[in-house]
Design a protein around this motif. Structure first.
Motif, PDB file in Angstrom:
ATOM      1  N   LYS A  33     -10.766   6.485   2.398  1.00 44.78           N
ATOM      2  CA  LYS A  33     -10.736   7.863   2.892  1.00 44.78           C
ATOM      3  C   LYS A  33     -12.119   8.497   2.839  1.00 44.78           C
ATOM      4  O   LYS A  33     -12.442   9.371   3.658  1.00 44.78           O
ATOM      5  CB  LYS A  33      -9.733   8.687   2.084  1.00 44.78           C
ATOM      6  CG  LYS A  33      -8.275   8.362   2.410  1.00 44.78           C
ATOM      7  CD  LYS A  33      -7.323   9.323   1.708  1.00 44.78           C
ATOM      8  CE  LYS A  33      -5.885   9.092   2.171  1.00 44.78           C
ATOM      9  NZ  LYS A  33      -4.929  10.040   1.527  1.00 44.78           N
ATOM     10  N   TYR A  73      -2.174  -0.819   5.024  1.00 47.56           N
ATOM     11  CA  TYR A  73      -2.123  -0.032   6.254  1.00 47.56           C
ATOM     12  C   TYR A  73      -0.687   0.206   6.708  1.00 47.56           C
ATOM     13  O   TYR A  73      -0.404   1.220   7.347  1.00 47.56           O
ATOM     14  CB  TYR A  73      -2.957  -0.695   7.348  1.00 47.56           C
ATOM     15  CG  TYR A  73      -4.427  -0.361   7.242  1.00 47.56           C
ATOM     16  CD1 TYR A  73      -5.017   0.548   8.101  1.00 47.56           C
ATOM     17  CD2 TYR A  73      -5.217  -0.938   6.256  1.00 47.56           C
ATOM     18  CE1 TYR A  73      -6.360   0.869   7.996  1.00 47.56           C
ATOM     19  CE2 TYR A  73      -6.567  -0.623   6.128  1.00 47.56           C
ATOM     20  CZ  TYR A  73      -7.129   0.282   7.005  1.00 47.56           C
ATOM     21  OH  TYR A  73      -8.464   0.608   6.889  1.00 47.56           O
ATOM     22  N   MET A  85       0.056   3.247   4.492  1.00 45.57           N
ATOM     23  CA  MET A  85      -0.723   4.470   4.694  1.00 45.57           C
ATOM     24  C   MET A  85      -0.727   4.955   6.131  1.00 45.57           C
ATOM     25  O   MET A  85      -1.221   6.055   6.421  1.00 45.57           O
ATOM     26  CB  MET A  85      -2.167   4.245   4.233  1.00 45.57           C
ATOM     27  CG  MET A  85      -2.314   3.940   2.754  1.00 45.57           C
ATOM     28  SD  MET A  85      -1.644   5.256   1.707  1.00 45.57           S
ATOM     29  CE  MET A  85      -2.719   6.620   2.152  1.00 45.57           C
ATOM     30  N   ASP A 137      -1.630   6.084   9.580  1.00 43.62           N
ATOM     31  CA  ASP A 137      -2.848   6.445  10.293  1.00 43.62           C
ATOM     32  C   ASP A 137      -3.779   7.303   9.443  1.00 43.62           C
ATOM     33  O   ASP A 137      -4.580   8.064   9.963  1.00 43.62           O
ATOM     34  CB  ASP A 137      -2.507   7.182  11.589  1.00 43.62           C
ATOM     35  CG  ASP A 137      -1.594   8.386  11.346  1.00 43.62           C
ATOM     36  OD1 ASP A 137      -1.278   8.671  10.172  1.00 43.62           O
ATOM     37  OD2 ASP A 137      -1.201   9.024  12.320  1.00 43.62           O
ATOM     38  N   GLN A 138      -3.693   7.186   8.116  1.00 48.35           N
ATOM     39  CA  GLN A 138      -4.527   8.004   7.235  1.00 48.35           C
ATOM     40  C   GLN A 138      -5.864   7.351   6.884  1.00 48.35           C
ATOM     41  O   GLN A 138      -6.673   7.943   6.174  1.00 48.35           O
ATOM     42  CB  GLN A 138      -3.771   8.300   5.937  1.00 48.35           C
ATOM     43  CG  GLN A 138      -2.460   9.050   6.130  1.00 48.35           C
ATOM     44  CD  GLN A 138      -1.722   9.225   4.825  1.00 48.35           C
ATOM     45  OE1 GLN A 138      -2.272   9.713   3.848  1.00 48.35           O
ATOM     46  NE2 GLN A 138      -0.468   8.811   4.791  1.00 48.35           N
ATOM     47  N   LEU A 139      -6.094   6.128   7.356  1.00 44.99           N
ATOM     48  CA  LEU A 139      -7.284   5.379   6.987  1.00 44.99           C
ATOM     49  C   LEU A 139      -8.060   4.972   8.237  1.00 44.99           C
ATOM     50  O   LEU A 139      -7.508   4.904   9.340  1.00 44.99           O
ATOM     51  CB  LEU A 139      -6.892   4.112   6.209  1.00 44.99           C
ATOM     52  CG  LEU A 139      -6.069   4.324   4.939  1.00 44.99           C
ATOM     53  CD1 LEU A 139      -5.664   2.980   4.353  1.00 44.99           C
ATOM     54  CD2 LEU A 139      -6.835   5.149   3.921  1.00 44.99           C
ATOM     55  N   LYS A 196      -5.370  12.451  15.355  1.00 43.87           N
ATOM     56  CA  LYS A 196      -4.930  13.162  14.158  1.00 43.87           C
ATOM     57  C   LYS A 196      -6.135  13.499  13.294  1.00 43.87           C
ATOM     58  O   LYS A 196      -6.966  12.617  13.011  1.00 43.87           O
ATOM     59  CB  LYS A 196      -3.945  12.307  13.366  1.00 43.87           C
ATOM     60  CG  LYS A 196      -3.486  12.942  12.060  1.00 43.87           C
ATOM     61  CD  LYS A 196      -2.558  12.016  11.290  1.00 43.87           C
ATOM     62  CE  LYS A 196      -2.162  12.626   9.949  1.00 43.87           C
ATOM     63  NZ  LYS A 196      -1.285  11.713   9.173  1.00 43.87           N
ATOM     64  N   VAL A 232      -8.039  13.659  10.196  1.00 40.43           N
ATOM     65  CA  VAL A 232      -7.905  12.981   8.909  1.00 40.43           C
ATOM     66  C   VAL A 232      -8.962  13.436   7.921  1.00 40.43           C
ATOM     67  O   VAL A 232      -8.948  13.027   6.754  1.00 40.43           O
ATOM     68  CB  VAL A 232      -7.980  11.452   9.092  1.00 40.43           C
ATOM     69  CG1 VAL A 232      -6.731  10.927   9.779  1.00 40.43           C
ATOM     70  CG2 VAL A 232      -9.235  11.053   9.876  1.00 40.43           C
ATOM     71  N   TYR A 233      -9.885  14.279   8.380  1.00 43.61           N
ATOM     72  CA  TYR A 233     -10.887  14.844   7.473  1.00 43.61           C
ATOM     73  C   TYR A 233     -11.391  16.157   8.055  1.00 43.61           C
ATOM     74  O   TYR A 233     -11.616  16.264   9.270  1.00 43.61           O
ATOM     75  CB  TYR A 233     -12.067  13.902   7.272  1.00 43.61           C
ATOM     76  CG  TYR A 233     -13.232  14.567   6.553  1.00 43.61           C
ATOM     77  CD1 TYR A 233     -13.190  14.789   5.180  1.00 43.61           C
ATOM     78  CD2 TYR A 233     -14.350  15.018   7.259  1.00 43.61           C
ATOM     79  CE1 TYR A 233     -14.230  15.437   4.527  1.00 43.61           C
ATOM     80  CE2 TYR A 233     -15.396  15.670   6.618  1.00 43.61           C
ATOM     81  CZ  TYR A 233     -15.330  15.871   5.251  1.00 43.61           C
ATOM     82  OH  TYR A 233     -16.356  16.517   4.603  1.00 43.61           O
TER      83      TYR A 233
END
Length: 578
Positions: free
Chosen positions: A233, A283, A286, A288-290, A572, A574-575
Motif C-alpha cells: 500500500k 490478491y 485484498m 483491488d486495494q493493492l 478506484k 486507493v490513496y
C-alpha cells in the motif's frame, strides 16, 4: 381535418424530442476534469478531462466531456496534473517484520543505535534483531556501520542489518559467532568478508550475507502478511499502480510442480519474498486495494522449472508471471562487487566478481528459453553485461520461439549500470534486448560511483540516452529499492544530478516526456500489457495518479519536493495524500 392536425402535432412533438435523445448524457462512474491530463499516448497528447466506467477509461478530452457524460463522482483537479500510474519495472517489496528496525529512515549511526537499544529492550536478550535500508551516505558519520557499533547498542542480541540495495550487510559479534564466521573463515563464493586492522571480521559482508542470515529464525508468513500489505500500500502513495516484483519464487508450489519439500535444505522462503502462490492468495483476499504485480521468478534449476506448469504471461491483470530473474550475474556497487572490465578506482587488481561460468549461465538462459520464459537477469558491471548479452544472443539466435517473433521476445537486462562496449550494445539492438534501468541509482549511489569509477564510467553510469537514442534500445524505468520512489528517478533521468548538485554525464539525460513514458507505458510493454495499461486512452485500465506539480514545466527540484496527491487503480481511489 382534425385527424390531420393531430398527426401533425404528434410529428412535431416527436421531432422536438429527437435532439434531447441525441444529447442525453452517458452514465459513467467517475469524471476527473479541469486538469492537465498527460495521456502518454503515441503523440503524448495533453487533455483536460477523463471519463471512467467499470474500471476502464471511456474517453479523454476537453471540458466538453462534462456535456457528454454524467457521473456519480466528479473530481475537479483545479489545474493539477493527471497522468498514468507509474509502472516500476524492477522493485523489491521489503516489509518491516516483528524483529526489524527501520534504518532506512535513520540519519546517523547514533540514531540506528537508539533503534537497536529499543528493539533489544522490546525483544529481550538473545533474540535476533534485523533490518534493512541503512546507507552510509545518509548518515551523519558518512561511514559504514561496523560490528562495534552494533555491539555497543545491543551486546546481548545478535544483529544483522542489510544495507540499502541488499548487496552487503553488517553483523554484530554475537551474530558472527552464531553463524560460525571468524578470522579464519574463507570468503564465500561470490562474496567477501571484510576484516579490520587486527584481521578480525569487521562486520561487513559483501554479497553473501546469507552465511549469517541462514541461522536467523524466520517469522511465519502469517506474521509477515500484514507488514507486506502495508509495504504494498505504501507503493500506492508513491504513485506506483503496477510493479514487477524482482523477488519472486515458486518454492512453495506442490512438489513435482516446481516446488520443493518443506524440509529440504534451503527450502525456507525469506519473509520478504513473494512467491507466486503467496501473491495469488494475497490478491484474492485484498481485491483491488493493492498495486498490480508482475512476478519475476528466480531460476529454480532445470528440473523444477520443467515441472512447473506455467511460464511468462500466465495470470491476470492483478497477478501475472514475468521474467526469469533477477538471478545475479554479478554483485552491485553497494557491496561493492559489481564485475567490471577494468580495475576499480584506487583498488588495483580488483574488478569485482561474476557469479556464473559461461556454461552455467548459458544453461539457465537456454533452459528458460525452451520453456517459453522471458529473461531479466541482474547485470551491473560492464563485464557482467557483456557475459549476459553473449548468453542471450546465442540463445535467441539458436532456439526458436513458436509463440513470439524473433524480434519480440522482450528479454531485458536488469540495471545495466556500467555502459558496456559499443559492440555489446549493437548486439542488443540487433537482437532486441532491452533494459530495465534504475535512474535513481545515479542519485542515491553518487558517493559510491565517485569513489569507485573512472571519469568515463562515472559520466555514463546508469546510461539512458546512449542506448536509447544512439542504438535504439528499449528502456523501461524502475527503482529497485534504493529507495523506492519514481519521482527521484525522473529527477535523475532529466538532470543527471546527484545530491551534491554535480551533473554526471549530461549527455545521458532524456527529455521529460521520454522519462515519463519510460516510467509508465514502457513498463506495460515489458510485460506485454501495452493494450491494457500504461497510458490514459479509451479502453485501458483506469490506473492513474494526480501530482501536486506539473512534471513537464516545473522546476526540476519539484520532483524531489513534490508529492502524489491521489492514486487510482481500476478507477478506484486507493490513496489520497492527507
Amino acid at each position: 381535418m382534425m385527424t390531420a392536425k393531430l398527426a401533425l402535432s404528434a410529428l412535431l412533438l416527436s421531432a422536438s424530442a429527437l435532439p434531447m435523445t441525441a444529447h442525453a448524457k452517458e452514465a459513467v462512474d467517475l469524471i476527473l476534469h479541469d486538469g492537465k491530463v498527460l495521456t502518454v499516448d503515441a503523440a503524448f497528447s495533453v487533455q483536460s478531462a477523463v471519463a471512467v466506467k467499470k474500471g476502464r477509461i471511456v474517453a479523454t478530452g476537453g471540458e466538453n466531456l462534462l456535456d457528454r457524460y454524467s457521473a456519480g463522482q466528479v473530481i475537479d483537479l483545479h489545474g493539477r496534473t493527471l497522468m498514468p500510474g507509474f509502472i516500476d519495472a524492477h522493485l523489491h517489496p521489503i516489509p518491516v517484520g516483528p524483529s526489524d528496525i527501520n534504518p532506512l529512515v535513520a540519519h546517523s549511526i547514533t540514531e540506528i543505535q537508539d533503534m537497536l537499544r529499543k528493539k533489544a529492550a522490546e525483544l529481550g536478550p538473545g533474540k535476533w534483531i534485523t533490518g534493512y535500508g541503512w546507507q552510509e551516505a545518509a548518515l551523519a558519520e558518512k561511514r559504514n556501520l561496523t560490528r562495534a557499533d552494533l555491539d555497543a547498542a545491543a551486546p546481548d542480541n545478535p544483529v544483522l542489518l542489510v544495507r540499502a540495495g541488499a548487496h552487503s550487510a553488517v553483523a554484530s559479534t554475537l551474530a558472527l559467532k552464531l553463524a560460525g564466521v571468524d578470522r579464519t573463515t574463507p570468503d564465500p563464493k561470490g562474496g567477501l568478508i571484510e576484516h579490520d586492522a587486527k584481521g578480525e571480521p569487521g562486520g561487513i559482508i559483501r554479497e553473501r550475507q546469507d552465511i549469517v542470515a541462514r541461522v536467523i529464525p524466520r517469522p511465519a508468513w502469517g506474521e509477515m502478511k500484514a507488514p507486506m500489505i502495508k509495504t504494498l500500500k505504501g507503493f500506492l502513495a508513491l504513485g506506483i499502480t503496477s510493479f514487477h516484483d524482482a523477488s519472486g519464487k515458486i518454492d512453495d508450489e506442490p512438489v513435482g510442480q516446481g516446488g520443493v519439500a518443506a524440509d529440504a535444505p534451503g527450502a525456507e522462503i525469506a519473509p520478504g519474498e513473494m512467491t507466486f502462490a503467496r501473491a495469488r492468495a494475497l490478491y484474492a483476499e485484498m481485491g483491488d486495494q493493492l498495486p498490480r504485480v508482475t512476478l519475476y521468478i528466480s531460476y529454480p534449476g532445470a528440473e523444477r522449472l520443467k515441472s512447473f506448469p506455467h511460464h511468462t504471461g500466465y495470470g491476470d491483470d492483478r497477478v501475472r508471471l514475468g521474467a526469469i530473474g533477477e538471478n545475479l550475474v554479478d554483485g552491485g556497487f553497494t557491496g561493492p562487487t559489481a564485475w567490471m572490465l577494468v580495475d576499480y578506482k584506487g583498488q588495483p587488481g580488483f574488478r569485482g566478481k561474476g557469479r556464473y561460468t559461461d556454461a552455467e549461465l548459458q544453461e539457465m538462459v537456454d533452459t528458460s528459453n525452451r520453456l517459453g520464459w522471458q529473461m531479466g537477469l541482474h547485470c551491473i558491471g560492464d563485464a557482467a553485461i557483456v557475459q549476459t548479452i553473449n548468453a542471450y544472443a546465442k540463445s535467441l539466435e539458436t532456439i526458436p520461439d513458436p509463440n513470439h517473433a524473433p524480434d519480440d521476445r522482450r528479454w531485458f537486462t536488469d540495471h545495466f549500470t556500467i555502459m558496456p562496449p559499443e559492440a555489446t550494445m549493437a548486439t542488443m539492438a540487433r537482437d532486441h534486448i532491452w533494459i530495465a534501468q534504475q535512474p535513481n541509482f545515479l542519485y542515491n549511489l553518487e558517493n559510491r560511483y565517485v569513489a569507485l569509477l573512472d571519469d568515463w564510467r562515472l559520466a555514463h553510469n546508469n546510461s539512458i540516452a546512449t542506448p536509447a537514442h544512439k542504438f535504439g534500445i528499449f528502456v523501461a524505468f524502475s527503482s529497485d529499492n534504493l529507495p523506492v520512489g519514481p519521482l527521484v528517478g525522473l529527477y535523475a533521468a532529466i538532470t543527471r544530478k546527484g545530491p551534491s548538485g554535480a551533473v554526471h554525464g549530461a549527455e545521458e539525460a532524456v527529455s521529460r516526456p521520454e522519462a515519463i513514458r519510460m516510467y509508465t507505458a514502457n513498463g506495460a510493454y515489458l510485460s506485454r500489457e501495452e493494450h491494457e495499461k500504461g497510458t490514459i486512452e479509451a479502453g485501458k485500465l483506469a490506473d492513474m495518479i494526480v501530482l501536486s506539480f506539473d512534471p513537464l514545466n516545473a522546476d526540476p527540484q519539484a520532483f524531489l519536493d513534490g508529492h502524489v496527491d491521489m492514486t487510482y487503480v481500476g478507477g478506484k481511489q486507493v490513496y489520497a495524500r492527507p
